[in-house]
Design an enzyme around this catalytic site. Structure first.
Site, mmCIF file in Angstrom:
data_model
loop_
_atom_site.group_PDB
_atom_site.id
_atom_site.type_symbol
_atom_site.label_atom_id
_atom_site.label_comp_id
_atom_site.label_asym_id
_atom_site.label_seq_id
_atom_site.Cartn_x
_atom_site.Cartn_y
_atom_site.Cartn_z
ATOM 1 C CD1 TRP A 104 -54.739 -60.767 -44.208
ATOM 2 C CD2 TRP A 104 -54.801 -62.965 -44.585
ATOM 3 N NE1 TRP A 104 -53.475 -61.260 -44.007
ATOM 4 C CE2 TRP A 104 -53.487 -62.599 -44.225
ATOM 5 C CE3 TRP A 104 -55.075 -64.318 -44.869
ATOM 6 C CZ2 TRP A 104 -52.441 -63.534 -44.142
ATOM 7 C CZ3 TRP A 104 -54.029 -65.241 -44.786
ATOM 8 C CH2 TRP A 104 -52.742 -64.843 -44.422
ATOM 9 C CG ASP A 174 -59.705 -63.006 -40.339
ATOM 10 O OD1 ASP A 174 -59.165 -62.937 -39.212
ATOM 11 O OD2 ASP A 174 -59.077 -63.304 -41.383
ATOM 12 C CE LYS A 198 -50.958 -62.305 -38.677
ATOM 13 N NZ LYS A 198 -51.799 -62.869 -39.709
HETATM 14 C C1 LIG Z 1 -52.357 -63.636 -40.560
HETATM 15 C C2 LIG Z 1 -53.779 -63.569 -40.943
HETATM 16 C C3 LIG Z 1 -54.504 -64.714 -41.319
HETATM 17 C C4 LIG Z 1 -53.856 -66.086 -41.426
HETATM 18 O O1 LIG Z 1 -53.676 -66.673 -40.196
HETATM 19 P P1 LIG Z 1 -53.146 -68.196 -40.142
HETATM 20 O O2 LIG Z 1 -52.969 -68.426 -38.686
HETATM 21 O O3 LIG Z 1 -51.856 -68.229 -40.908
HETATM 22 O O4 LIG Z 1 -54.171 -69.051 -40.763
HETATM 23 C C5 LIG Z 1 -55.834 -64.569 -41.621
HETATM 24 N N1 LIG Z 1 -56.447 -63.381 -41.553
HETATM 25 C C6 LIG Z 1 -55.797 -62.248 -41.197
HETATM 26 C C7 LIG Z 1 -56.528 -60.952 -41.128
HETATM 27 C C8 LIG Z 1 -54.446 -62.312 -40.891
HETATM 28 O O5 LIG Z 1 -53.783 -61.195 -40.532
#
Ligand SMILES: *Cc1c(COP(=O)(O)O)cnc(C)c1O
Length: 362
Positions: A104, A174, A198
């Site tokens: 990511w 993030d 998540k």
């Molecule tokens: C799942 C995930 C993303 C992507 O999220 P989207 O909603 O599909 O854009 C980005 N960063 C991390 C750490 C993730 O687990």
């Protein structure tokens, strides 16, 4: 939980608390006596505004968010933030630092490098993204616009143990796969953001906690919906927001409060993950390659002694109502994602199944 309970170990969209899903079902067709669903409700109505105001107050409370931070809700998820962050914070001639510790952060770097000047301060690709390079080895810029990192790398299952020291440089994080799973000091961040699917709701929305000073810096050509100021000035309703996802995020915040807050989430996450790691470590049949201090509390990859057994493992797991255990294609093997919504019974059911499978095939 019912006899028909399926434990979903998917990385996202992921399992949400049963109690919240039941509440959504109960009020789906008639929210609070209005006779209509939240799905059908105007985002400008006083009813919907009351939902967003409660979500705001609840999130401020559970994370102790200081006054000089705004909470924005943006569509497009964490991936859109990978574009929005450089578009808002990286002016011409400036450099931003990125820590690459998994897929990511690698993706975030790829996008940022298209949009501006980026310095890779650290990269654990040579170690298969199994670790986080130590702070003393980071090659940070002298005057970075921001330092970007990913708190929990969902694919390899590597998580920061503490907040990296960025000095005076705004820290951008993030937190998609571990948001609301532990307390953190918001004041250490410039921006902390997370997609909902998540740990706290349906896909299609991201929560962005941002220091006021970082709002209003986007360049003139920045599209409306990528400019943080547009969200801040319009209470995240410049266009029609993903209202149902926002509403559900609010229900999850209330659920977290009822469970005892994010400290309680952390306690439960540690219990769930250590139970599974302890089992894997004690076994000769299963293994996890991540050194203990980098291990994620949320995503736990494990490999079987013999790859030939993967398909059988997955199909027998499914017969036992344990689903979405297939590892990411870049890592192989299995991965159990155990976010806030996964009850301990789900982890126990997985461990008993794994024990049984090992007896049959080990
Ligand atoms: C799942 C995930 C993303 C992507 O999220 P989207 O909603 O599909 O854009 C980005 N960063 C991390 C750490 C993730 O687990």
């Amino acid at each position: 939980m019912t006899d028909n309970t399926v434990y979903n170990f998917g990385a996202g969209p992921a399992m949400l608390p049963h109690e919240v899903m039941q509440q959504v079902k109960d009020e789906l067709l008639d929210w609070n006596g209005t006779g209509i669903s939240v799905i059908e409700m105007s985002h400008r109505s006083k009813e919907f505004i009351s939902i967003t105001e409660e979500a705001e107050a609840d999130l401020r409370e559970i994370l102790a968010i200081p006054e000089n931070y705004k909470i924005l809700y943006v569509p497009g998820g964490a991936t859109m933030m990978m574009s929005a962050v450089p578009l808002n914070l990286l002016a011409n001639g400036e450099t931003a630092d990125y820590l690459i510790t998994g897929s990511w952060s690698k993706k975030a770097h790829k996008e940022a490098a298209r949009l501006g000047n980026i310095n890779i301060a650290a990269d654990s690709a040579d170690d298969n993204f199994y670790s986080i390079p130590p702070r003393e080895n980071w090659a940070v810029s002298s005057d970075a616009a921001y330092l970007y990192y990913t708190d929990n790398e969902t694919i390899t299952g590597v998580e920061f143990g503490d907040i990296p020291d960025a000095g005076e440089v705004p820290l951008v994080c993030d937190m998609t796969s571990n948001f609301l799973s532990r307390p953190f000091d918001v004041s250490r961040y410039g921006i902390a953001f997370a997609s909902a699917q998540k740990n706290f709701g349906p896909a299609g929305i991201a929560c962005v906690i941002i220091h006021e000073d970082l709002i209003g810096r986007a360049g003139d050509k920045t599209p409306f919906l990528l400019d943080f100021k547009i969200y801040a000035d319009n209470d995240s309703m410049f266009n029609t927001p993903p209202s149902f996802s926002w509403y559900m995020a609010g229900l999850i915040y209330k659920w977290i409060k009822r469970q005892g807050g994010v400290a309680a989430m952390d306690e439960l996450a540690k219990q769930r993950s250590s139970r599974l790691y302890d089992f894997v470590d004690a076994s000769e049949f299963y293994s996890n390659p991540i050194p203990e201090r980098f291990r994620s509390r949320m995503n736990i990859p494990f490999i079987l002694k013999d790859d030939e057994l993967n398909a059988t493992f997955l199909s027998e797991a499914k017969q036992n109502k344990l689903i979405e255990l297939k590892g990411h294609r870049s890592v192989g093997g299995m991965r159990a994602s155990i976010y806030n919504g996964m009850p301990m019974e789900g982890v126990d059911a997985l461990i008993s199944f794994m024990q049984h499978f090992e007896q049959q095939h080990g």
